[in-house]
Design a protein around this motif. Structure first.
Motif: not given
Lengths: 311, 317, 383
Positions: A165, A168, A259, B42-43, B165, B168-169, B175, B197-199, B203-205, B301, B304-305
């Motif tokens: 939770r 990253d 999208q 990242p955090n 965020e 978160s949780g 969501r 932090h969630l891909m 994607e929705r941005c 992801e 990102f990585i």
């Protein structure tokens, strides 16, 4: 040794009026990574707390490695590792001191401890940070340290309550790499997660909704058991399309994926062409409707939604 | 973006230092009106610090930022009326009910009856808060609490919304609702800057800024970011799984290897040839049985990585 | 096998707590600065000695004798002549506004009476609002008057050629002050203060240490580990016993250096007995901490449960014997009551154990009972 790492029978727990867990029957085999998924307040945390002896069941029983959790709490605790959801390390202590603290709590012989600690530190990439205070760690590093602490005594069974939770993706990968390696060390893992992509990584899943275990199976089983099928489409006016689709007969769930819009339709529901036609009839512009590959996320969403409607 | 050319947020060389530590390092970007703009990193990458500067809660050490045409360092008071801010730990009063919390925040922004009552009812309907309207927020689950918090953050109908965020949780169904609402607000013209932090959320941005150690490392639409990924992706079903991962992670031509569900996902250097044979060889050498190899689609992801890398987070806070 | 494990887990908790304290600047400040600070404030502040108390005189006599008498009061150093009053009606107003604490009224004929060897009278109008000061002032005043009358009587006798002993009053009150011959109130206050400060400190220190872990999120994993409640309780007590033991030494040193108050009795005995007292006080804080829902509540309750009784009921400020019976009974179950008697006995009388053995027994029993109660009520569950 027992083949069942965790076994619960009719496990029940209420808090005042709220029934957190209603007759849970769960069996987790030794060496499994078992995922507990379900919406907020479904009873995942309560299950873990009952298994670690932090809560007393109202009814039913729970066994860890063949030991009754209520009668032999202290023995269970010795062979259990538990990473609580809201866990924080001791802030003023450094990484190394936190690990040492937990090693002492579990009375790990000094010789073994140093080796185990080095091993876990290098696996999580925290070796360089042993002197840093826990309150100066980022969220991801803090969770890695917490995982090290819960593994320092080589537990037979590890309970992880939403360990990723707020973490990253890079740290999330590191955490999962360690979890994946645990069955090889004969550690059984019970992990809860709100994320479908993480649920996919478990050997088996139990879906918990409103304190009731809805279904158990491998991720593939859950996908295969889906009676509805997914359709993806594009819409210029997403909001209008969503509203129209939610009202459409035969549509089970509506979600936005990237999208695109992703819906699941029942066997007797509309196909891609019918969906486009229906939207057109409602005056909503939509294109590119097509059958999509079923996913675990669809299945989890459908189960949660179905139960939500019942309740 | 093309039909919303006006800029809601303009950031130029924005920098924040805490003693020796550079939390935000010469950040520049522009957010168009009505855009959903994602912050990924990242955090400890400096996302929250940036948002706090844009809300006028922290003074920039260097550079400047305009939000709704107002300078964040000098026109803070006027700025506050134009923005809604939902921090990671939104301060709801746990011993007030959902509606009482809404009334409190409405009061802060000077909303009066009867428009106050109408606005609250509107939000109760819109965020589906009817079931918890009289419940103390201290007793709500995370998902509900976040929804009430969002309602409080938008009570004064701000044209610009900062969400740190927010999910978160929060479980997947909630969501979805949350992001539907973000999409609706944007469709109505609200500009939204959101960190996640969630891909699947990223994607929705409309556009994404990836931030690492305070610096902007990528800025584009999700599609363009995925298209720009270096290398080829393969998904491999293998048995046993972990030795397969280890064999591939240490192969010289593999840029990145990870488990995704029960499959190994690798990114290999693009050399104009298929790498399937090389993968099979590497796995055969490790005595791993290959069940299936297929080409994979790049995900955010992966992007990102590839940008942030498997490096350790040396820049924690 | 069991014993070393117990010891190790206990020490792990103790070490973590110790580290928390020396890394947390606030805790450190409370531990070192607070006791010294309190001792200074209260040592200087709660001073029951009389000095320069302002008073007024209405001299209706206006003779050499009356001036002589006023002079004697002023020279004593206890009183300062703030003003002279002409009108009787002024008496009330000067006291009411607080300009003076008492008014001395010297009637007509005062000088004449004295000169002729007749007993003379003076009237004192006191501000009873501050009864403590009033009664102390009255005591000093009476002593001075008595002193002065003897002086006058001698002079009268001499003037009339009689031997001084002839007029010596047959019955003379000679106050004999025990244990505190200079009647310096610091001698009495400092040992009591040390006890009260230690009570406050002990409760503050431990009241946070379990609830802090509950709030901070580290408690759940601790509770899910094999550690036993007694190991947690003793592990938490140990570092604070050491810290507050250092504090008591610190207080004793400060008392000696700044107030010149040192124990007349055995210092080692005092330190040993204060350790028992500390364990009792620390356990109260720990008990509160394990039961409280939040850090603030814990601090408040610990404060109310220890500091108030030890200030008000224990005999620190008011003698236990002059309290209502119910309060006297309560006083007996407060550790501070017994420790106050012990510390004052050692400080002021230089007494040994035999003088207060029952108190030591009571204190030890309470310490043991409190530790056991804390262990028994310690919840290793989350409900």
């Amino acid at each position: 040794m027992h083949d069942l790492a965790i076994r619960t029978e009719d496990l029940t727990k209420s808090f005042g009026e709220i029934r957190a867990l209603a007759g849970l029957d769960l069996e987790v085999a030794r060496g499994e990574i078992f995922g507990l998924v379900g919406p907020d307040g479904a009873g995942k945390t309560t299950t873990m707390r009952l298994l670690s002896g932090l809560l007393r069941p109202d009814a039913g029983r729970a066994e860890v490695a063949g030991l009754d959790v209520v009668e032999r709490t202290e023995d269970v605790r010795r062979l259990l590792g538990y990473l609580p959801q809201t866990f924080a390390m001791l802030h003023e202590l450094t990484v190394a001191e936190n690990i040492e603290y937990f090693a002492d709590l579990y009375c790990i012989p000094r010789g073994q401890f140093a080796q185990r600690s080095d091993e876990l530190l290098s696996a999580t990439g925290l070796t360089e940070f042993t002197g840093r205070r826990a309150d100066a760690l980022s969220g991801g590093m803090g969770q890695k340290l917490a995982l090290i602490c819960s593994l320092i005594h080589r537990p037979q069974v590890l309970l992880l309550d939403e360990p990723t939770r707020g973490v990253d993706p890079v740290s999330r990968r590191d955490l999962w790499r360690i979890v994946y390696g645990l069955p090889a060390e004969d550690v059984t893992v019970l992990i809860s997660t709100p994320y479908a992509d993480e649920a996919e990584r478990c050997n088996r899943l139990g879906v918990l909704v409103d304190g009731i275990l809805q279904t158990v199976g491998t991720p593939q089983d859950l996908v295969a058991r889906q009676t509805s099928r997914p359709i993806e489409l594009q819409a210029t006016e997403q909001r209008l399309a969503r509203n129209a689709l939610e009202k459409l007969g035969g549509v089970e769930t509506v979600a936005v994926v990237g999208q695109a819009l992703r819906i699941t339709v029942r066997r007797d529901g509309p196909g891609p062409e019918e969906v486009l036609k229906a939207l057109d009839g409602a005056g909503v512009e939509a294109t590119e409707a097509h059958w999509a590959q079923p996913r675990l996320a669809d299945a989890l969403l459908a189960i949660a939604e179905r139960c939500g409607k019942d309740g | 973006m093309a039909d919303a050319p006006r800029a809601a947020v303009v950031v130029e060389d924005l920098t924040k230092r805490f003693r020796d530590f550079v939390a935000v390092d010469h950040l520049s970007f522009t957010i168009a009106e009505g855009e959903v703009f994602g912050f990924l990193g990242p955090n400890g990458a400096g996302k929250s610090t940036t948002i706090r500067m844009l809300c006028g809660l922290l003074l920039p050490s260097e550079g400047r930022a305009q939000v709704a045409g107002l300078d964040v360092a000098r026109e803070t008071e006027a700025l506050r009326r134009q923005i809604g801010y939902m921090p990671q730990l939104f301060s709801l009063y746990p011993d007030l009910t959902s509606v009482e919390n809404l009334e409190f925040y409405a009061g802060l922004y000077g909303l009066r009856q009867p428009s106050l009552g109408t606005r609250i009812e509107e939000l109760v309907v819109r965020l589906d808060l009817e079931a918890v309207r009289g419940q103390l927020t201290g007793t709500l689950s995370t998902g509900w609490r976040q929804r009430v918090a969002l309602a409080c953050a938008i009570i004064h109908e701000p044209p610009i919304l900062f969400l740190d965020e927010p999910t978160s949780g929060v479980d997947p169904a909630v969501r979805q609702q949350f992001w539907n609402l973000i999409g609706d607000l944007a469709a109505e013209g609200t500009t939204v800057l959101v960190t996640t932090h969630l891909m699947e959320e990223a994607e929705r941005c409309a556009r994404l800024a990836m931030i690492d150690r305070g610096r902007l490392i990528a800025l584009d639409t999700p599609q363009a970011l995925r298209d720009g990924l270096q290398g080829l992706l393969y998904e491999i079903d293998a048995d046993p799984l972990l030795p397969a991962l280890e064999a591939l992670a240490s192969a010289p031509f593999v840029m990145d290897a990870a488990l995704s569900g029960a499959t190994v996902r690798v990114r290999v250097a693009e050399m104009g040839i298929s790498r399937e044979a090389a993968i099979r060889d590497a796995l055969a050498a490790a005595q791993v049985n290959v069940v299936d190899i297929r080409a994979g689609e790049p995900s955010l992801e992966d992007v990102f990585i590839s940008l942030v890398g498997d490096r350790e987070e040396a820049s924690a806070r | 096998m069991r014993r070393p494990a117990t010891l190790r887990r206990m020490l792990a908790v103790a070490r973590a707590e110790w580290r928390h304290n020396y890394r947390d600047a606030r805790s450190l400040a409370i531990v070192i600065a607070l006791p010294v600070f309190l001792l200074l404030i209260y040592g200087y502040g709660i001073n029951l000695d009389l000095r320069d108390l302002p008073f007024a005189v209405q001299d209706l006599d206006r003779t050499e004798q009356s001036a002589d008498f006023v002079n004697r009061l002023v020279r004593s150093g206890y009183f300062t002549l703030a003003r002279a009053i002409q009108d009787t009606r002024e008496i009330d107003s000067v006291i009411e506004v607080g300009a003076v604490r008492f008014v001395l009224v010297i009637p007509h004929g005062f000088g004449g009476d004295l000169a002729s060897g007749r007993p003379a009278q003076v009237q004192v109008v006191l501000d009873g609002g501050d009864s403590a000061t009033a009664s102390v002032a009255l005591g000093y005043l009476q002593a001075l008057v008595g002193d002065h009358s003897i002086h006058l009587a001698r002079r009268w006798a001499m003037r009339h050629g009689l031997p001084a002993s002839a007029v010596e009053p047959a019955l003379r009150v000679v106050p004999r002050v025990l244990y505190n011959p200079e009647l310096r109130s610091v001698n009495f206050i400092v040992p009591g203060l040390i006890a009260v400060i230690l009570t406050l400190l002990a409760a503050l220190l431990t009241s946070g240490c379990i609830v802090r872990e509950r709030e901070g999120g580290s408690f759940e994993a601790l509770a899910a580990s094999p550690i036993a409640p007694i190991e947690i309780v003793l592990g938490k007590l140990l570092p604070y016993a050491v810290i507050s033991f250092v504090d008591i030494v610190l207080c004793m040193v400060v008392g000696r250096l700044l107030f010149g108050v040192a124990p007349m009795g055995d210092k080692a005995l005092l330190l040993g007995l204060s350790l028992i007292y500390l364990i009792a006080s620390l356990s109260i804080g720990l008990l509160v901490s394990s039961l409280a829902r939040s850090h603030q509540v814990a601090t408040l309750i610990a404060f109310l449960a220890t500091v108030l009784p030890s200030l008000l009921v224990s005999g620190f400020a008011f003698p236990v014997r002059s309290m209502p019976v119910a309060l006297q009974a309560i006083a007996q179950i407060i550790p501070a009551t017994h420790f106050l008697i012990i510390i004052r006995a050692i400080y002021l009388k230089g007494a040994g154990v035999s003088a207060f053995a029952p108190r030591v027994a009571a204190l030890a029993a309470m310490a043991l009972a409190l530790v056991l109660l804390t262990v028994r009520t310690f919840r290793k569950r989350l409900e």
